[in-house]
Design a protein around this motif. Structure first.
Motif, PDB file in Angstrom:
ATOM      1  N   GLU A  47       2.640  -1.591 -38.942  1.00  0.00           N
ATOM      2  CA  GLU A  47       4.025  -1.382 -38.528  1.00  0.00           C
ATOM      3  C   GLU A  47       4.870  -1.296 -39.794  1.00  0.00           C
ATOM      4  O   GLU A  47       4.843  -2.194 -40.635  1.00  0.00           O
ATOM      5  CB  GLU A  47       4.477  -2.561 -37.666  1.00  0.00           C
ATOM      6  CG  GLU A  47       5.885  -2.466 -37.180  1.00  0.00           C
ATOM      7  CD  GLU A  47       6.255  -3.660 -36.313  1.00  0.00           C
ATOM      8  OE1 GLU A  47       7.115  -3.483 -35.458  1.00  0.00           O
ATOM      9  OE2 GLU A  47       5.692  -4.750 -36.498  1.00  0.00           O
ATOM     10  N   ILE A  48       5.579  -0.194 -39.933  1.00  0.00           N
ATOM     11  CA  ILE A  48       6.366   0.047 -41.141  1.00  0.00           C
ATOM     12  C   ILE A  48       7.827   0.152 -40.754  1.00  0.00           C
ATOM     13  O   ILE A  48       8.189   0.927 -39.868  1.00  0.00           O
ATOM     14  CB  ILE A  48       5.892   1.333 -41.849  1.00  0.00           C
ATOM     15  CG1 ILE A  48       4.431   1.176 -42.238  1.00  0.00           C
ATOM     16  CG2 ILE A  48       6.764   1.645 -43.060  1.00  0.00           C
ATOM     17  CD1 ILE A  48       3.726   2.455 -42.508  1.00  0.00           C
ATOM     18  N   LYS A  49       8.643  -0.642 -41.415  1.00  0.00           N
ATOM     19  CA  LYS A  49      10.081  -0.631 -41.146  1.00  0.00           C
ATOM     20  C   LYS A  49      10.795  -0.099 -42.374  1.00  0.00           C
ATOM     21  O   LYS A  49      10.603  -0.592 -43.476  1.00  0.00           O
ATOM     22  CB  LYS A  49      10.567  -2.036 -40.818  1.00  0.00           C
ATOM     23  CG  LYS A  49       9.947  -2.585 -39.563  1.00  0.00           C
ATOM     24  CD  LYS A  49      10.429  -3.980 -39.249  1.00  0.00           C
ATOM     25  CE  LYS A  49       9.745  -4.472 -37.989  1.00  0.00           C
ATOM     26  NZ  LYS A  49      10.183  -5.812 -37.616  1.00  0.00           N
ATOM     27  N   LYS A  50      11.603   0.926 -42.156  1.00  0.00           N
ATOM     28  CA  LYS A  50      12.389   1.523 -43.234  1.00  0.00           C
ATOM     29  C   LYS A  50      13.838   1.630 -42.765  1.00  0.00           C
ATOM     30  O   LYS A  50      14.111   1.645 -41.564  1.00  0.00           O
ATOM     31  CB  LYS A  50      11.860   2.904 -43.606  1.00  0.00           C
ATOM     32  CG  LYS A  50      10.465   2.881 -44.209  1.00  0.00           C
ATOM     33  CD  LYS A  50       9.996   4.253 -44.622  1.00  0.00           C
ATOM     34  CE  LYS A  50       8.603   4.186 -45.232  1.00  0.00           C
ATOM     35  NZ  LYS A  50       8.107   5.494 -45.622  1.00  0.00           N
ATOM     36  N   THR A  51      14.737   1.744 -43.704  1.00  0.00           N
ATOM     37  CA  THR A  51      16.151   1.910 -43.375  1.00  0.00           C
ATOM     38  C   THR A  51      16.529   3.370 -43.535  1.00  0.00           C
ATOM     39  O   THR A  51      16.246   3.986 -44.562  1.00  0.00           O
ATOM     40  CB  THR A  51      17.023   1.032 -44.296  1.00  0.00           C
ATOM     41  OG1 THR A  51      16.565  -0.315 -44.188  1.00  0.00           O
ATOM     42  CG2 THR A  51      18.472   1.102 -43.899  1.00  0.00           C
TER      43      THR A  51
END
Length: 109
Positions: A47-51
């Protein structure tokens, strides 16, 4: 020996419940893209979270899925990219530009 076996089962049970809602949603979305959704097997899930540019959090789930074909045999693992909040699913064997999509969204995976 029984105590060790009990600890292994307990640890596996606890870890199985650690999936985020986004991963669960991505698995469901990816499964629905397969010929036999109930046959889906997953591995290497990240799971990759980016802004985003608008300061919004964008969650992408990357991994590999295997499923059965029309003859009931497993076809082999293929990579996938899923964005659960927008219901987008991209399967490696279905997109010509998948490699660039993978490198853009799953580079941290």
């Amino acid at each position: 020996m029984k105590a060790l076996a009990g600890m292994v089962v307990l640890t596996a049970t606890l870890l199985a419940g650690c999936e985020s809602g986004d991963i669960k949603k991505a698995k469901a979305d990816v499964s629905n893209e397969l010929r036999d959704p109930s046959s889906a097997e997953f591995r290497n899930i990240n799971e990759i979270k980016k802004t985003s540019v608008l300061e919004l959090e964008v969650v992408t789930v990357c991994g590999e899925v295997n499923g059965k074909n029309a003859y009931g045999g497993y076809v082999g693992f293929q990579r996938f990219v899923s964005q659960p909040k927008s219901d987008r699913v991209y399967l490696e064997n279905s997109w010509n530009t998948f490699d660039s999509l993978w490198s853009r969204h799953c580079s941290d995976a």
